[in-house]
Motif scaffolding. Structure first.
Motif, PDB file in Angstrom:
ATOM      1  N   GLN A 195       0.837  -1.191   0.000  1.00 20.73           N
ATOM      2  CA  GLN A 195       0.000   0.000   0.000  1.00 20.73           C
ATOM      3  C   GLN A 195       0.873   1.242   0.000  1.00 20.73           C
ATOM      4  OE1 GLN A 195      -2.950   0.319   3.143  1.00 20.73           O
ATOM      5  NE2 GLN A 195      -4.215   1.566   1.797  1.00 20.73           N
ATOM      6  N   PHE A 225       1.156   5.602  -0.138  1.00 15.02           N
ATOM      7  CA  PHE A 225       0.463   6.791   0.339  1.00 15.02           C
ATOM      8  C   PHE A 225       1.092   8.030  -0.289  1.00 15.02           C
ATOM      9  CE2 PHE A 225       0.101   3.489   3.464  1.00 15.02           C
ATOM     10  CZ  PHE A 225      -1.161   3.617   4.022  1.00 15.02           C
ATOM     11  N   GLU A 273      -4.158   7.582   1.331  1.00 15.33           N
ATOM     12  CA  GLU A 273      -4.036   6.371   0.521  1.00 15.33           C
ATOM     13  C   GLU A 273      -3.941   6.703  -0.961  1.00 15.33           C
ATOM     14  OE1 GLU A 273      -6.757   3.061   2.493  1.00 15.33           O
ATOM     15  OE2 GLU A 273      -7.508   5.103   2.766  1.00 15.33           O
ATOM     16  N   LEU A 297      -3.339   0.504  -3.511  1.00 13.42           N
ATOM     17  CA  LEU A 297      -3.278  -0.751  -2.764  1.00 13.42           C
ATOM     18  C   LEU A 297      -3.250  -1.906  -3.753  1.00 13.42           C
ATOM     19  CD1 LEU A 297      -3.591  -2.536  -0.178  1.00 13.42           C
ATOM     20  CD2 LEU A 297      -6.061  -2.326  -0.510  1.00 13.42           C
ATOM     21  N   THR A 312      -1.845   4.518   9.963  1.00 15.30           N
ATOM     22  CA  THR A 312      -2.322   4.684   8.607  1.00 15.30           C
ATOM     23  C   THR A 312      -3.824   4.808   8.596  1.00 15.30           C
ATOM     24  OG1 THR A 312      -2.494   2.309   8.308  1.00 15.30           O
ATOM     25  CG2 THR A 312      -0.428   3.347   7.682  1.00 15.30           C
TER      26      THR A 312
END
Length: 247
Positions: free
Chosen positions: A195, A197, A206, A209, A245
């Motif tokens: 993932q 960011f 985000e 992913l 997160t």
């Protein structure tokens, strides 16, 4: 392969997201990030940053496939995050096989919504759940990050063995990656993820992913979720909760 077997495998995947945030009793653990050396200062910033509770919206594009069945699909939706962390989706469109829509993407979205209503203390990246070890310095995009290896303190659904990348000046997370240490069903051999960011307004938002799971029935299942057009819909309200997160 019978359709019922396919649904069994894909349905079991939702359990990963439904149970990932179930709360467990935890014993407080004393941990000084500076014990890891000078780079521990970055981890200290990450663990100590207060969580800003804000209402957010973003566009989410889901791309999923089952290579062995030659099934794939793309779904777009607007994802809303409430100040308390609850998530809901407003689907905008879909192209592809109906099996992917209903049994891969929709189940993931439903599981994510359910897990967002549960306490996060059982799976957050914290000393109560993980052991930390400094690994290296690495560039991620335009950011220079300190990379820490994390090892879960117990084998539980929602915890993973892997690494976190923390931006050097702020301690904000720019990447997490690893493998879940406990699968939600025996039909899974493994579940891996990465993932990424982006950093904006002193927050980790985000960006992308990637999930790959190996199942015993249909083989590999892949999904990529790309997040764009982040919007903050109200002013942040900081709490004493440790910032990790976002969901």
């Amino acid at each position: 392969m019978k359709r019922r077997e396919v649904l069994l495998v894909l349905g079991a995947g939702a359990a990963l997201w439904n149970t990932a945030c179930q709360s467990v009793r935890q014993t407080p653990i004393n941990f000084d990030p500076l014990s890891l050396g000078p780079q521990g200062e970055v981890l200290k910033k990450f663990l100590g940053r207060p969580l800003a509770k804000v209402k957010q919206a973003m566009m989410a594009t889901f791309e999923a496939s089952i290579p062995s069945l030659k099934k794939e699909g793309i779904l777009t939706a607007e994802r809303h995050v409430e100040p308390d962390g609850r998530i809901h989706f407003d689907v905008k469109g879909f192209q592809g096989d109906d099996l992917i829509k209903k049994q891969v993407i929709a189940r993931y979205m439903s599981g994510l919504q359910d897990s967002s209503q549960q306490p996060r203390d059982a799976v957050e990246i914290s000393p109560q759940n993980y052991k930390f070890k400094y690994k290296r310095t690495e560039t991620v995009g335009s950011w220079e990050a300190e990379v820490f290896e994390i090892q879960p303190r117990r084998k539980a659904v929602g915890l993973f063995k892997g690494e976190i990348w923390l931006e050097k000046s702020t301690g904000l997370v720019v990447r997490t990656a690893g493998r879940f240490v406990k699968n939600p069903s025996l039909v899974f051999r493994r579940v891996d993820f990465k993932q990424d960011f982006v950093l904006a307004a002193e927050q980790s938002l985000e960006s992308k992913l990637e999930v790959e799971s190996d199942t015993r029935v249909v083989g590999e299942v892949k999904m990529t979720v790309t997040y764009t057009n982040h919007k903050q819909l109200d002013k942040p309200s900081e709490t004493a909760t440790t910032n990790q997160t976002s969901r």
